[in-house]
Scaffold this motif. Structure first.
Motif, mmCIF file in Angstrom:
data_model
loop_
_atom_site.group_PDB
_atom_site.id
_atom_site.type_symbol
_atom_site.label_atom_id
_atom_site.label_comp_id
_atom_site.label_asym_id
_atom_site.label_seq_id
_atom_site.Cartn_x
_atom_site.Cartn_y
_atom_site.Cartn_z
ATOM 1 N N GLY A 107 0.653 -1.160 0.038
ATOM 2 C CA GLY A 107 0.105 0.072 -0.082
ATOM 3 C C GLY A 107 0.799 1.231 -0.027
ATOM 4 N N ARG A 108 2.167 1.121 -0.044
ATOM 5 C CA ARG A 108 3.187 2.314 0.056
ATOM 6 C C ARG A 108 3.447 2.521 -1.486
ATOM 7 N NH1 ARG A 108 9.304 1.871 1.573
ATOM 8 N NH2 ARG A 108 9.876 4.122 1.501
ATOM 9 N N MET A 109 2.907 3.861 -2.154
ATOM 10 C CA MET A 109 2.926 3.915 -3.376
ATOM 11 C C MET A 109 4.631 4.550 -3.620
ATOM 12 S SD MET A 109 0.468 3.043 -4.577
ATOM 13 C CE MET A 109 0.806 3.410 -6.291
ATOM 14 N N LEU A 110 5.318 3.963 -4.393
ATOM 15 C CA LEU A 110 6.544 4.412 -4.914
ATOM 16 C C LEU A 110 6.762 4.657 -6.173
ATOM 17 C CD1 LEU A 110 8.430 1.686 -2.742
ATOM 18 C CD2 LEU A 110 8.158 3.794 -1.799
ATOM 19 N N PRO A 111 7.666 5.724 -6.403
ATOM 20 C CA PRO A 111 7.805 6.022 -8.002
ATOM 21 C C PRO A 111 8.751 4.996 -8.574
ATOM 22 C CG PRO A 111 9.279 7.546 -6.651
ATOM 23 C CD PRO A 111 8.313 6.526 -5.572
ATOM 24 N N ALA A 112 8.593 4.908 -9.991
ATOM 25 C CA ALA A 112 9.400 3.892 -10.820
ATOM 26 C C ALA A 112 10.776 4.384 -10.662
ATOM 27 C CB ALA A 112 8.932 3.852 -12.199
ATOM 28 N N ARG A 113 11.821 3.501 -10.352
ATOM 29 C CA ARG A 113 13.248 4.078 -10.721
ATOM 30 C C ARG A 113 14.086 2.707 -11.190
ATOM 31 N NH1 ARG A 113 13.918 8.601 -7.558
ATOM 32 N NH2 ARG A 113 12.472 8.986 -5.791
ATOM 33 N N PRO A 114 14.977 2.946 -11.442
ATOM 34 C CA PRO A 114 16.116 1.905 -11.864
ATOM 35 C C PRO A 114 16.067 0.666 -10.757
ATOM 36 C CG PRO A 114 17.116 3.620 -12.497
ATOM 37 C CD PRO A 114 15.854 4.031 -11.718
ATOM 38 N N LEU A 115 16.100 -0.498 -11.118
ATOM 39 C CA LEU A 115 16.064 -1.685 -10.176
ATOM 40 C C LEU A 115 16.730 -1.533 -8.811
ATOM 41 C CD1 LEU A 115 14.645 -4.439 -9.789
ATOM 42 C CD2 LEU A 115 16.427 -5.387 -10.866
ATOM 43 N N PRO A 116 17.803 -1.385 -8.996
ATOM 44 C CA PRO A 116 18.781 -1.263 -7.456
ATOM 45 C C PRO A 116 18.176 -0.138 -6.745
ATOM 46 C CG PRO A 116 20.102 -0.508 -9.101
ATOM 47 C CD PRO A 116 19.131 -1.080 -9.785
ATOM 48 N N VAL A 117 17.878 0.994 -7.371
ATOM 49 C CA VAL A 117 17.296 2.171 -6.392
ATOM 50 C C VAL A 117 15.899 1.585 -5.984
ATOM 51 C CG1 VAL A 117 16.729 4.559 -6.350
ATOM 52 C CG2 VAL A 117 18.966 3.672 -7.817
ATOM 53 N N GLN A 121 14.603 1.855 -2.177
ATOM 54 C CA GLN A 121 13.799 2.588 -1.592
ATOM 55 C C GLN A 121 12.645 1.726 -0.979
ATOM 56 O OE1 GLN A 121 11.930 4.948 -4.348
ATOM 57 N NE2 GLN A 121 11.177 3.253 -5.679
ATOM 58 N N ALA A 122 12.394 0.638 -1.526
ATOM 59 C CA ALA A 122 11.354 -0.463 -0.926
ATOM 60 C C ALA A 122 12.001 -0.944 0.620
ATOM 61 C CB ALA A 122 10.613 -1.358 -1.733
ATOM 62 N N ALA A 123 12.986 -1.527 0.285
ATOM 63 C CA ALA A 123 13.733 -2.224 1.172
ATOM 64 C C ALA A 123 14.196 -1.497 2.713
ATOM 65 C CB ALA A 123 14.708 -3.373 0.920
ATOM 66 N N ALA A 124 14.249 -0.232 2.410
ATOM 67 C CA ALA A 124 14.882 0.589 3.553
ATOM 68 C C ALA A 124 13.687 0.585 4.583
ATOM 69 C CB ALA A 124 14.925 2.058 3.119
ATOM 70 N N SER A 125 12.749 0.397 4.369
ATOM 71 C CA SER A 125 11.592 0.114 5.487
ATOM 72 C C SER A 125 11.669 -0.816 6.383
ATOM 73 C CB SER A 125 10.262 0.683 4.981
ATOM 74 O OG SER A 125 9.982 -0.485 3.994
ATOM 75 N N LEU A 126 12.409 -2.194 5.738
ATOM 76 C CA LEU A 126 12.365 -3.265 6.456
ATOM 77 C C LEU A 126 13.332 -3.271 7.671
ATOM 78 C CD1 LEU A 126 12.263 -5.649 3.481
ATOM 79 C CD2 LEU A 126 10.342 -4.986 4.852
ATOM 80 N N GLY A 127 14.406 -2.490 7.600
ATOM 81 C CA GLY A 127 15.378 -2.203 8.778
ATOM 82 C C GLY A 127 16.278 -3.169 8.810
ATOM 83 N N LEU A 128 16.484 -4.029 7.804
ATOM 84 C CA LEU A 128 17.427 -5.240 7.696
ATOM 85 C C LEU A 128 19.063 -4.668 7.363
ATOM 86 C CD1 LEU A 128 15.449 -7.524 5.416
ATOM 87 C CD2 LEU A 128 15.839 -7.841 7.674
ATOM 88 N N PRO A 129 19.942 -5.709 7.966
ATOM 89 C CA PRO A 129 21.483 -4.965 7.365
ATOM 90 C C PRO A 129 21.690 -4.877 6.111
ATOM 91 C CG PRO A 129 21.327 -6.800 9.177
ATOM 92 C CD PRO A 129 19.821 -6.741 8.691
ATOM 93 N N VAL A 130 22.328 -3.695 5.974
ATOM 94 C CA VAL A 130 22.483 -3.504 4.435
ATOM 95 C C VAL A 130 23.060 -4.402 3.688
ATOM 96 C CG1 VAL A 130 23.765 -1.885 2.975
ATOM 97 C CG2 VAL A 130 22.795 -1.024 5.059
ATOM 98 N N ALA A 131 24.369 -5.060 4.450
ATOM 99 C CA ALA A 131 24.950 -6.364 3.552
ATOM 100 C C ALA A 131 24.208 -7.184 3.306
ATOM 101 C CB ALA A 131 26.181 -6.674 4.393
ATOM 102 N N GLN A 132 23.139 -7.742 4.077
ATOM 103 C CA GLN A 132 22.059 -8.702 3.983
ATOM 104 C C GLN A 132 21.217 -8.383 2.839
ATOM 105 O OE1 GLN A 132 19.194 -9.221 6.975
ATOM 106 N NE2 GLN A 132 19.767 -11.596 6.958
#
Length: 210
Positions: A107-117, A121-132
């Motif tokens: 339900g979180r609307m996100l703008p279209a961006r190149p895949l890694p970005v 932007q979606a995974a930042a909210s998960l709070g997981l370690p960056v390397a993982q």
């Protein structure tokens, strides 16, 4: 295992509707020319793409997106790093599909961006370690290229899984490095893979979109 990690695994799985199965990242041309013809050459090609090409650059872009770097600036950089028209479409089309699919689930609307970005932007909210997060994204990228080799070389399923397993130490090392890499260190040197992507654009008969 946390729900956040399970969500990320779902987002990066082959079943997630980004259309990743339709992209070979230029590998189709390399196979058609005989440069990739067996398990050893497939493993070497994919390892080089990870270590010196889009694997490394996308990992650094993803890491900085996860850390809250300016997403518009990262989007511009990701587009500038695409060495061919097909590579640009590959990252943009998959990124748009990823953003749309995650929006439908969260339900979180996100703008279209190149895949890694888009993943960042979606995974930042998960709070997981960056390397993982980076390691799992690299694993998904590598798994898709292995799938291309399995289907088109062709290789056996067991050979394909052996290739992917052999790439695990490299993926772990790349993820750890990318998680701490300054953005200024981004760059690639996988020239043969870039040329393969360019030559794929003019193939008369092809199965994959890139």
């Amino acid at each position: 295992m946390s729900q956040a990690l399970l969500s990320l695994v779902q987002w990066l799985s082959p079943a997630f509707p980004t259309g990743a199965f339709a992209y070979s990242h230029g590998l189709e041309w390399a196979i058609s020319e005989g440069e990739v013809r067996d398990a050893d050459t497939a493993r070497g090609w994919i390892a080089d793409v990870l270590r010196f090409g889009a694997g490394r650059t996308d990992a650094i872009l993803l890491a900085h997106a996860l850390k809250g770097h300016d997403l518009d600036a990262l989007t511009d950089l990701a587009r500038a790093l695409a060495p061919s028209a097909e590579r640009l479409r590959e990252t943009e089309d998959q990124g748009a599909a990823f953003a749309a699919a995650t929006a439908a689930l969260t339900g979180r609307m996100l703008p279209a961006r190149p895949l890694p970005v888009a993943v960042g932007q979606a995974a930042a909210s998960l709070g997981l370690p960056v390397a993982q997060v980076v390691a799992l994204a690299l694993h998904a990228f590598a798994a898709n290229l292995v799938s291309v080799a399995v289907r088109f070389v062709p290789l056996g399923q067991t050979e394909g899984q052996a290739i992917l397993a052999a790439l695990h130490p490299l993926i772990e090392d790349l993820a750890a490095t990318a998680a701490e890499a300054p953005l200024e260190t981004i760059g690639s040197a996988a020239f043969r893979a870039d040329l393969a992507a360019m030559r794929h654009e003019t193939m008369d008969v092809r199965i994959f979109r890139t």
